[in-house]
Design an enzyme around this catalytic site. Structure first.
Site, PDB file in Angstrom:
ATOM      1  N   HIS A  40       8.091  -3.719   0.431  1.00 64.26           N
ATOM      2  CA  HIS A  40       7.286  -3.944  -0.776  1.00 64.26           C
ATOM      3  C   HIS A  40       6.015  -3.111  -0.663  1.00 64.26           C
ATOM      4  CE1 HIS A  40       4.942  -6.454   1.912  1.00 64.26           C
ATOM      5  NE2 HIS A  40       5.979  -7.250   2.120  1.00 64.26           N
ATOM      6  N   HIS A  43       4.153  -2.780   2.647  1.00 67.15           N
ATOM      7  CA  HIS A  43       4.740  -1.799   3.568  1.00 67.15           C
ATOM      8  C   HIS A  43       4.400  -0.378   3.108  1.00 67.15           C
ATOM      9  CE1 HIS A  43       7.688  -5.258   4.040  1.00 67.15           C
ATOM     10  NE2 HIS A  43       7.379  -5.032   5.302  1.00 67.15           N
ATOM     11  N   GLY A 153       0.086  -4.258   9.523  1.00 68.05           N
ATOM     12  CA  GLY A 153      -0.676  -4.934   8.484  1.00 68.05           C
ATOM     13  C   GLY A 153      -1.544  -6.053   9.042  1.00 68.05           C
ATOM     14  N   LYS A 155      -2.054  -8.496   7.318  1.00 70.78           N
ATOM     15  CA  LYS A 155      -1.352  -9.668   6.786  1.00 70.78           C
ATOM     16  C   LYS A 155      -0.839 -10.540   7.937  1.00 70.78           C
ATOM     17  CE  LYS A 155       1.911 -12.015   4.473  1.00 70.78           C
ATOM     18  NZ  LYS A 155       2.651 -12.490   5.651  1.00 70.78           N
ATOM     19  N   GLN A 159      -0.143 -11.072  14.932  1.00 75.46           N
ATOM     20  CA  GLN A 159       0.771 -10.047  15.452  1.00 75.46           C
ATOM     21  C   GLN A 159      -0.004  -8.772  15.782  1.00 75.46           C
ATOM     22  OE1 GLN A 159       4.853  -9.004  13.837  1.00 75.46           O
ATOM     23  NE2 GLN A 159       3.631  -7.501  12.749  1.00 75.46           N
ATOM     24  N   SER A 191       4.988 -10.509   0.643  1.00 77.03           N
ATOM     25  CA  SER A 191       5.775 -10.797   1.839  1.00 77.03           C
ATOM     26  C   SER A 191       7.246 -10.691   1.471  1.00 77.03           C
ATOM     27  CB  SER A 191       5.468 -12.220   2.326  1.00 77.03           C
ATOM     28  OG  SER A 191       6.479 -12.650   3.211  1.00 77.03           O
ATOM     29  N   ARG A 193       9.417 -12.537   2.404  1.00 79.27           N
ATOM     30  CA  ARG A 193       9.946 -13.903   2.247  1.00 79.27           C
ATOM     31  C   ARG A 193       9.599 -14.530   0.902  1.00 79.27           C
ATOM     32  NH1 ARG A 193       9.008 -14.338   8.261  1.00 79.27           N
ATOM     33  NH2 ARG A 193      11.091 -14.721   9.114  1.00 79.27           N
TER      34      ARG A 193
HETATM   35  P1  AMP Z   1       7.609  -6.984   8.388  1.00 81.08           P
HETATM   36  O1  AMP Z   1       8.605  -6.113   7.707  1.00 81.08           O
HETATM   37  O2  AMP Z   1       7.354  -8.283   7.702  1.00 81.08           O
HETATM   38  O3  AMP Z   1       7.863  -7.108   9.870  1.00 81.08           O
HETATM   39  O4  AMP Z   1       6.237  -6.202   8.270  1.00 81.08           O
HETATM   40  C1  AMP Z   1       6.114  -4.874   8.702  1.00 81.08           C
HETATM   41  C2  AMP Z   1       4.653  -4.507   8.652  1.00 81.08           C
HETATM   42  O5  AMP Z   1       4.180  -4.607   7.305  1.00 81.08           O
HETATM   43  C3  AMP Z   1       3.790  -5.429   9.499  1.00 81.08           C
HETATM   44  O6  AMP Z   1       2.822  -4.656  10.184  1.00 81.08           O
HETATM   45  C4  AMP Z   1       3.167  -6.333   8.468  1.00 81.08           C
HETATM   46  O7  AMP Z   1       1.924  -6.879   8.857  1.00 81.08           O
HETATM   47  C5  AMP Z   1       2.985  -5.374   7.297  1.00 81.08           C
HETATM   48  N1  AMP Z   1       2.838  -6.107   6.032  1.00 81.08           N
HETATM   49  C6  AMP Z   1       3.625  -7.119   5.589  1.00 81.08           C
HETATM   50  N2  AMP Z   1       3.136  -7.601   4.422  1.00 81.08           N
HETATM   51  C7  AMP Z   1       2.013  -6.890   4.128  1.00 81.08           C
HETATM   52  C8  AMP Z   1       1.054  -6.928   3.059  1.00 81.08           C
HETATM   53  N3  AMP Z   1       1.146  -7.795   2.067  1.00 81.08           N
HETATM   54  N4  AMP Z   1       0.031  -6.031   3.083  1.00 81.08           N
HETATM   55  C9  AMP Z   1      -0.077  -5.132   4.115  1.00 81.08           C
HETATM   56  N5  AMP Z   1       0.789  -5.068   5.142  1.00 81.08           N
HETATM   57  C10 AMP Z   1       1.827  -5.925   5.165  1.00 81.08           C
END
Ligand code: AMP
Length: 294
Positions: A40, A43, A153, A155, A159, A191, A193
């Protein structure tokens, strides 16, 4: 109708390293964005940051089984490689690494990857193996990709803290860049999710952001008692009857321990579940919001 060129994609460590060797021959600076797909605008913002700062951007798309507990949503986690790939093309990503679980397993270190005490707090208290699972795969990906810079992120603030500490502790030759959170216009943090939320849950979900904002405004206006700030945030969270709150805390941005001294740059954290969907959010006291598509 013109069809978009698909993003260059590799699925094996061997092919990844062959592509990186070509990029490396020209002395290109590698940027890396690890993701689990379901991509999204949050990312996209990381990809954009990498493309702007580096010569060659690699995005990994890998739903990491090690960071899910048996009761979590590994089987149903959103997977749409065609849509993800289109988003990578739109951001100018150079290479996507999309390994299978079997392929990734071959690259995982046998030596346990350490996580600092930060990993035991908040998310870690509820999900004991979560950050060890994240750290193991991130360490393996860093070692395969060899990036100069890796983009994560804010977010997922805890982590980010765990990965930053891992890099410091092991002296890994990569600079970890934290990027701001992107939100829906009503404040809900983007997110992967969010697609699980029912209409009612989706209506109530911005309450997480509203609680963070109430806490941040109180601190900005001179509140100095952590428990009072947390109580005010909890009152906001209680207005969403579909939400089971897990934690709501004002913490030190490095140690993630609760802070008493708001002169320090506090971080506000919230997490909870709408049904089976766990959402988390956080913000600094002073923070500019980013809404919509990156
Ligand atoms: P994920 O695919 O959920 O593992 O996230 C991959 C990366 O995208 C991680 O570094 C997250 O922190 C970042 N991320 C997820 N959601 C957001 C958001 N709303 N804004 C900025 N970064 C994000």
């Amino acid at each position: 109708m013109a069809t978009e060129t698909p993003v260059a994609t590799v699925t094996t460590a061997e092919d990844l390293q062959a592509q990186l060797a070509l990029a490396g021959q020209d002395g290109q600076k590698i940027g890396f964005v690890p993701t689990m797909g379901g991509l999204h605008a949050g990312h996209s913002s990381l990809m954009k940051a990498s493309v702007a700062a580096c010569d060659f951007t690699v995005v990994s798309i890998y739903v990491n089984p090690l960071q899910f507990s048996p009761s979590e949503d590994l089987a149903t986690y959103p997977r749409d490689f065609v849509a993800d790939s289109a988003l990578c093309v739109a951001q100018g990503v150079d290479l996507v690494f999309h390994p299978s679980v079997e392929e990734m397993q071959k690259a995982l270190p046998r030596t346990p990857v350490p996580v600092s005490e930060v990993a035991g707090l908040w998310e870690g208290a509820n999900r004991p193996d979560h950050f060890a699972g994240v750290a193991t795969v991130v360490a393996a990906l860093f070692s395969l990709v060899g990036p100069c810079q890796a983009f994560f992120g804010e977010k997922d603030f805890q982590q980010l803290a765990v990965v930053q500490q891992l890099v410091r502790d092991l002296n890994l030759p990569v600079s970890v860049v934290g990027c701001p959170t992107w939100r829906e216009t009503d404040g809900l943090a983007l997110s992967s999710r969010n697609v699980y939320l029912t209409a009612t849950q989706r209506d109530q979900a911005p309450v997480l952001y509203q609680a963070l904002k109430v806490g941040a405004d109180l601190i900005t206006n001179g509140a100095t008692n952590r428990l009072k700030v947390e109580a005010a945030m909890t009152e906001v969270l209680k207005t969403a009857d579909a939400l089971i709150v897990d934690y709501c805390a004002v913490v030190d941005p490095q140690s993630l321990q609760p802070v008493e001294d708001f002169e320090a740059d506090a971080r506000l954290l919230v997490a909870g579940c709408f049904g089976a969907t766990r959402l988390l959010d956080n913000r600094a006291v002073q923070e500019g919001e980013r809404y919509g598509s990156c």
